[in-house]
Write an enzyme that holds these catalytic residues in place. Structure first.
Site, PDB file in Angstrom:
ATOM      1  N   LYS A  95     -30.084 -12.200 -26.120  1.00  0.00           N
ATOM      2  CA  LYS A  95     -29.558 -12.910 -24.951  1.00  0.00           C
ATOM      3  C   LYS A  95     -28.309 -12.204 -24.423  1.00  0.00           C
ATOM      4  CE  LYS A  95     -28.883 -17.668 -23.395  1.00  0.00           C
ATOM      5  NZ  LYS A  95     -27.689 -17.565 -22.564  1.00  0.00           N
ATOM      6  N   SER A 142     -25.145 -14.262 -27.444  1.00  0.00           N
ATOM      7  CA  SER A 142     -25.337 -15.452 -28.270  1.00  0.00           C
ATOM      8  C   SER A 142     -25.245 -15.097 -29.745  1.00  0.00           C
ATOM      9  CB  SER A 142     -26.700 -16.088 -27.978  1.00  0.00           C
ATOM     10  OG  SER A 142     -26.955 -17.160 -28.865  1.00  0.00           O
ATOM     11  N   ASN A 160      21.069 -20.876  -6.304  1.00  0.00           N
ATOM     12  CA  ASN A 160      20.258 -21.413  -5.220  1.00  0.00           C
ATOM     13  C   ASN A 160      19.919 -20.410  -4.129  1.00  0.00           C
ATOM     14  OD1 ASN A 160      20.681 -23.661  -6.740  1.00  0.00           O
ATOM     15  ND2 ASN A 160      22.049 -24.677  -5.290  1.00  0.00           N
TER      16      ASN A 160
END
Length: 474
Positions: free
Chosen positions: A327, A321, A145
């Site tokens: 593209k 693409s 802790n």
């Protein structure tokens, strides 16, 4: 399984066979079995492993100075920690990043690996815990802790400054474009409608400013990481520690890490409160939101090449693409957008985890750590990729930008001081109805000469406060 390939270790649940070659032990083995969640081991975050080693090294140094750990054991543990900090043995930190137990499995993974490295240095076999024990010596004066959150803060601190450095590279890239495009006139837009002229350089300069502002916010968040709860042990009362331990371990942590750490003034509060992580996450979300906004702009300004804005060109980095020849897509801004979406989601996760803490401990720090480290790492890489694979190669479509200005109805705002509001309004309406440019209509109606119009539309006149042209003329 051959006895030669395993060793027997014992815990409160009984005996288990641990792989003989493993530097981890029985607690780690059970954690592997209990938490097959993400398949991502804590070793995926090297900063965390090194931070754990720093914390363990600081603890043994403090304990040795108080006469609580022998010089022999302290030397062996320190040597093990230094080897881990150098990048060795990371492969043996195998527990899943998401785990129950508030990080106990990660802490014990560290304790066991450090112990077994140290045992070998002392000339003993791995698992010889009667000589040196993960809990008795390596975890002395500690609890998960206080160890785990301190390690998270040290790891986060280092990651923050790598992100700041990456943002600096991106900021410089934007500033270079701002200088390159300082005289390139274009139309500004509000609500996606024509507004008034500006320069492309001004547009890019704003992105540099955004990065600079958020670098400062990150530095502020980094300072919050420097307040640690080491010495708090279980809930912040410091049970099982020497009265001088907290001060000495903090000093050792500072010396070893180089980070300006301080001990929290209230260790009970510091052990249960994860507000500093929430603050850091909020800043990371702020960075992500701004980066995403910038990438939205880049995608919009480069849209087309003929059916969109087409004002700038992003560098082509891959075919866009599998079906549309020629593209090219804005893939770099797109990936940074997705990083931003992830960081925003991580912030929600951290907020819920922080809110779910109960009483003297927050048990959900593992998911806080996982979310924070992902956000920092991905934003860092995203800034570098955006700078190097996109911004550095951006070019302006000068004629397209000029044509838009001259054909835009928005330039009537710039003409208003020279021809009056009424005439400007009529020009705007006629341009909209006829499709003619304001520029041409002004010349047709002889409202201004070509020379006057050219002078009025100079970038420095349109894009900054300046005495009106009519006032310059006797």
């Amino acid at each position: 399984m051959s006895s030669l390939s395993t060793r027997i270790e014992h815990d409160l649940l009984g005996d288990r066979a641990v792989p003989a070659a493993a530097y981890y032990g029985i607690h780690t083995l059970r954690a592997i079995e209990n938490f097959p969640i993400t398949g991502i081991p804590v070793s995926s975050y090297p900063d965390l492993i090194e931070a754990l080693a720093i914390v363990k090294q600081a603890a043994v140094k403090a304990n040795q100075s108080l006469g609580l750990v022998s010089d022999e054991h302290a030397y062996a543990i320190t040597l093990a920690c230094e080897k881990i900090r150098q990048g060795q043995f990371h492969a043996h930190f195998v527990v899943d990043v998401i785990q129950g137990g508030a990080g106990t499995s990660t802490n014990m993974n560290a304790n066991e690996v450090i112990t077994n490295i140290a045992l070998e240095h002392l000339g003993h076999a791995r698992g010889s815990y009667e000589i040196l024990h993960p809990n008795e010596q390596v975890n002395f004066s500690q609890s998960t802790n206080d160890v785990y959150p301190t390690a998270l803060r040290i790891a986060a601190y280092k990651g923050i400054f790598r992100l700041i450095d990456a943002m600096e590279i991106l900021k410089v890239a934007f500033n270079k474009k701002a200088l390159e495009f300082k005289d390139v006139l274009k139309m500004g837009r509000t609500q996606l409608q024509d507004a008034v002229p500006m320069t492309l350089g001004q547009e890019f300069s704003t992105y540099a400013v955004m990065m600079g502002e958020d670098q400062e916010r990150l530095r502020e968040a980094a300072r919050l990481m420097c307040e640690v709860n080491l010495g708090a042990t279980a809930i912040g009362t410091g049970i099982n520690t020497h009265p001088d331990y907290a001060g000495r371990v903090c000093q050792a942590l500072l010396e070893i890490s180089g980070i300006p750490v301080t001990t929290s003034p209230n260790l009970i509060e510091a052990t249960q409160d994860v507000g500093s992580f929430v603050q850091l996450s909020g800043v990371l979300k702020r960075v992500a939101v701004k980066l995403s906004k910038i990438c939205n702009d880049l995608r919009l300004l480069s849209s087309g090449p003929r059916a969109g804005f087409g004002e700038i060109n992003l560098p082509a980095v891959q075919a866009g693409s599998s079906i549309m020849p020629g593209k090219v897509n804005p893939v770099i801004p797109e990936v940074v957008n997705q990083i931003a979406f992830e960081v925003i989601g991580n912030d929600v996760t951290i907020s819920f985890a922080a809110e779910a803490g109960q009483l003297q401990l927050n048990a959900f720090e593992p998911i806080i750590a996982h979310s924070l480290f992902k956000s920092v790492a991905h934003l860092t890489k995203g800034c570098l990729v955006l700078a190097e694979r996109c911004v550095d190669g951006i070019t302006a479509n000068h004629q397209r930008l000029r044509d838009i200005v001259e054909n835009s109805i928005g330039i009537v705002t710039a003409l208003n001081p020279y021809i009056g509001y009424s005439a400007s309004t009529e020009l705007a309406q006629e341009a909209l109805l006829t499709g003619k440019s304001v520029y041409k209509l002004v010349l047709e109606k002889k409202l201004l000469t070509a020379a006057e119009l050219t002078e009025i539309l100079q970038p420095d006149r349109l894009t900054a406060p300046r005495q009106m042209l009519v006032a310059d003329t006797p």
